[in-house]
Write an enzyme that holds these catalytic residues in place. Structure first.
Site, PDB file in Angstrom:
ATOM      1  N   LYS B 147     -75.264-100.274 -18.401  1.00 50.09           N
ATOM      2  CA  LYS B 147     -76.035-101.502 -18.409  1.00 50.09           C
ATOM      3  C   LYS B 147     -77.113-101.386 -17.348  1.00 50.09           C
ATOM      4  O   LYS B 147     -77.139-100.394 -16.644  1.00 50.09           O
ATOM      5  CB  LYS B 147     -75.134-102.744 -18.198  1.00 50.09           C
ATOM      6  CG  LYS B 147     -74.038-102.629 -17.149  1.00 50.09           C
ATOM      7  CD  LYS B 147     -73.107-103.855 -17.261  1.00 50.09           C
ATOM      8  CE  LYS B 147     -71.985-103.810 -16.256  1.00 50.09           C
ATOM      9  NZ  LYS B 147     -71.076-104.953 -16.354  1.00 50.09           N
ATOM     10  N   LYS B 172     -68.302 -96.560 -20.927  1.00 50.53           N
ATOM     11  CA  LYS B 172     -68.443 -97.376 -22.133  1.00 50.53           C
ATOM     12  C   LYS B 172     -69.796 -98.067 -22.144  1.00 50.53           C
ATOM     13  O   LYS B 172     -70.392 -98.321 -21.098  1.00 50.53           O
ATOM     14  CB  LYS B 172     -67.320 -98.408 -22.208  1.00 50.53           C
ATOM     15  CG  LYS B 172     -67.433 -99.532 -21.172  1.00 50.53           C
ATOM     16  CD  LYS B 172     -66.413-100.619 -21.436  1.00 50.53           C
ATOM     17  CE  LYS B 172     -66.639-101.842 -20.535  1.00 50.53           C
ATOM     18  NZ  LYS B 172     -67.836-102.618 -20.876  1.00 50.53           N
ATOM     19  N   ASP B 174     -71.928-101.353 -22.284  1.00 49.33           N
ATOM     20  CA  ASP B 174     -71.698-102.763 -22.023  1.00 49.33           C
ATOM     21  C   ASP B 174     -71.449-103.421 -23.391  1.00 49.33           C
ATOM     22  O   ASP B 174     -72.066-103.043 -24.393  1.00 49.33           O
ATOM     23  CB  ASP B 174     -72.932-103.372 -21.355  1.00 49.33           C
ATOM     24  CG  ASP B 174     -72.637-104.769 -20.821  1.00 49.33           C
ATOM     25  OD1 ASP B 174     -71.480-105.026 -20.443  1.00 49.33           O
ATOM     26  OD2 ASP B 174     -73.559-105.585 -20.783  1.00 49.33           O
ATOM     27  N   HIS B 263     -62.117-105.124 -25.837  1.00 50.64           N
ATOM     28  CA  HIS B 263     -62.833-105.989 -24.889  1.00 50.64           C
ATOM     29  C   HIS B 263     -62.598-107.455 -25.282  1.00 50.64           C
ATOM     30  O   HIS B 263     -62.652-107.789 -26.455  1.00 50.64           O
ATOM     31  CB  HIS B 263     -64.320-105.655 -24.917  1.00 50.64           C
ATOM     32  CG  HIS B 263     -65.115-106.396 -23.878  1.00 50.64           C
ATOM     33  ND1 HIS B 263     -65.395-107.737 -23.978  1.00 50.64           N
ATOM     34  CD2 HIS B 263     -65.657-105.974 -22.714  1.00 50.64           C
ATOM     35  CE1 HIS B 263     -66.099-108.113 -22.916  1.00 50.64           C
ATOM     36  NE2 HIS B 263     -66.267-107.066 -22.135  1.00 50.64           N
TER      37      HIS B 263
END
Lengths: 379, 379
Positions: B147, B172, B174, B263
């Site tokens: 990010k 990963k 964002d 998530h």
């Protein structure tokens, strides 16, 4: 290749309105408001972002913040439409993904600018279309469910026949009927659709049968197509179980072209807290419209669930107010409604609703109760 | 054709444990308990069901009801496995579909008998498998996110390269990065996977890149396959946005064979109330395991969200306790974790966890911070 110092977004913004809980200090509310703008977009300490373009164009922008009551604030955030992409999953994530986990913030409204709204077809039928499907009677539409779980396809079909002969407009599967060993999807849908078609032929009715197609991700489309091929007149979908976008995909499927009833199973928590989650108007109204439902089932005040009359009124507004150029949809008050309450439901919801009565139709003579239901709703 | 007077179900039952709010009167709790058994199965007035077989075999059965505290009860309900069918969507509906809308009932645990459990493969890698993918270091796995939103694919790839060189195990996307115009999925995934592979070649590392494949229903599988083809080492999925079963379908896809990080975006409301919704162990642990996640991201105590240490401990138990023959999965404490807290996170979560630090790695020198992260986790 583009770089982030030279982002050139359109400047078009969608807006989300939140209610915030914060101490009465204006400064705390302002800090929370800015934190939400960051959390829902860059999710990164803003002081570590060097690119002015990201600050100016990507991070949510506080449009308004005002006190509603001591410790309660209304916040309007404007997000760049590009952050939502062209995906309902990401639009919902942008509006309420991470902050769904934070206490004291509730999404109470949203507005999409035309460019973003154009990406959503919304309800294929909507309020007027669904009413037209049912012959546009001068009364609310009437709905009931095939149940209880444990009956065979043939038994449910026999029930569907009697309900259709009784003048019920929309006969849906109970949302607990899927593809169980004791009641497989295919024979149930085939027999029930045939039974309803037979009743319609015999009495010139417009009754529609709506099987529950809530199913595993890989089977949803196949079940919906099988339902269509079997003669179903609509679909029942639980977006809380399959995801809002999976419902949208069914609504947008031109090869289906069937009205969709959204059922709220597993969605209850979103509206459970008065100062967190989603407002009833957002969950049942705006989100379901974005996701293509033509009618939205909800537990009405006065039944065996716990929504208040005020919450139901707000929900109806979310289902019907002008929004993103999408058709209004029909509210379906349900959850333990009774024949003896049809009068007050009619008074509260008016003609533009679908009255859903389940078990209570079965107390005594089913045909007589259907006739009472029709008569009471016509009054 | 079968009829419902002669149902012949297996007698196998799954059990759900609920916490109920009710007045201290035992009779009220008993009535609520029976109402839940009915609501979640036949959803029909039981006195109107003539078939003894439906009463005996379909309606949920109260296995235990005991007072926990004044006005709080623990209820164990046994449901016939056939009511859950072979579908995760219907299993969740059976456990908590309609009652999610009722106040004062919380699903705190569940057990599946072997016949039903056999229908769920669960995590393909699980705790040990995912650790093995990362070279099974003698410390927790380390994770971070690419990010902020607004950076280009090339910029994120450059960042991924530096993080992989820094020794982070799992990088990963964002969860807000999907397929936006300013950062398209395909080039992002291709460039980031290449960058991580290059770093691995240069330093003999095992770093994996996990793109966010959360996407519209019709595109999820294609994105996951594209990710696999581009060399991604895993997938990030938001089951609250796509539905638990859509994540399960990715986990079960042998052509993918990639570990999955779940998530919690848009799932917050499920755990928001202490006496409604889902226990943390159920949402983050048991449901994610049924749905094939190998690791479960959650907002840890002490970050910018609000879970308590006790809730986090219960969540870890749900991720790791014996359940339905499914592999345990790794907890991923996240949500504003900082480098200076690695010691206490390590102490709390132990080696069988994935520590996720986002923004804080970027305060000052990224490479030095990565080295500090590795060193602190190894201590």
């Amino acid at each position: 290749m583009q770089d982030s110092t030279r982002l050139a977004l359109s400047g078009e913004r969608l807006t989300a309105t939140y209610h915030l809980r914060a101490s009465a200090a204006e400064a705390e509310a302002e800090a929370r408001a800015r934190a939400i703008c960051v959390e829902q977009t860059v999710e990164f300490p803003p002081e570590l972002i060097a690119e002015v373009a990201i600050h100016d164009q990507v991070i949510g922008e506080v449009r308004a913040l005002r006190a509603l009551a001591p410790g309660r604030f209304e916040l309007v955030v404007a997000y760049p439409v590009e952050a939502a992409g062209a995906e309902l999953t990401q639009l919902i994530n942008l509006l309420f993904g991470n902050i769904s986990i934070q206490p004291g913030v509730r999404l109470v409204d949203l507005e999409l600018p035309p460019g973003l709204a154009a990406g959503y077809r919304g309800p294929r039928f909507g309020r007027e279309g669904l009413r037209a499907c049912c012959g546009d009677p001068a009364r609310p539409l009437l709905c009931t469910a095939l149940k209880p779980m444990g009956r065979s396809p043939a038994e449910l079909a026999e029930l569907a026949y009697r309900l259709a002969r009784g003048g019920i407009d929309l006969i849906k599967d109970d949302h607990g009927l899927t593809d169980q060993s004791f009641c497989r999807f295919e024979p149930r849908v085939r027999l029930c659709a045939e039974a309803v078609a037979r009743a319609n032929r015999e009495c010139g009715g417009h009754t529609r049968y709506l099987p529950n197609v809530t199913a595993p991700a890989g089977e949803l489309r196949a079940r919906a197509r099988l339902a269509r091929a079997a003669g179903a007149g609509g679909l029942l979908v639980c977006p809380g179980l399959v995801g809002f976008d999976a419902m949208r995909a069914l609504a947008d499927d031109d090869a289906l072209g069937l009205p969709i009833l959204a059922h709220p199973a597993f969605q209850g928590a979103h509206c459970a807290s008065p100062d967190g989650g989603l407002a009833h108007a957002v969950l049942y109204g705006l989100f379901n419209r974005l996701a293509g439902a033509d009618a939205t089932i909800f537990p009405s005040w006065g039944g065996r669930f716990a929504y208040t009359a005020e919450e139901c009124r707000a929900l109806v507004a979310g289902a019907s107010r002008p929004f993103a150029g999408l058709r209004p949809i029909l509210p379906v008050p349900a959850g333990g409604m009774r024949l003896d309450r049809v009068g007050e439901l009619l008074e509260f919801y008016g003609r533009d609703a679908i009255l859903l009565i389940g078990g209570d139709l079965h107390r005594g003579d089913l045909s007589a109760n259907c006739a009472r239901f029709v008569a009471a709703a016509t009054a």
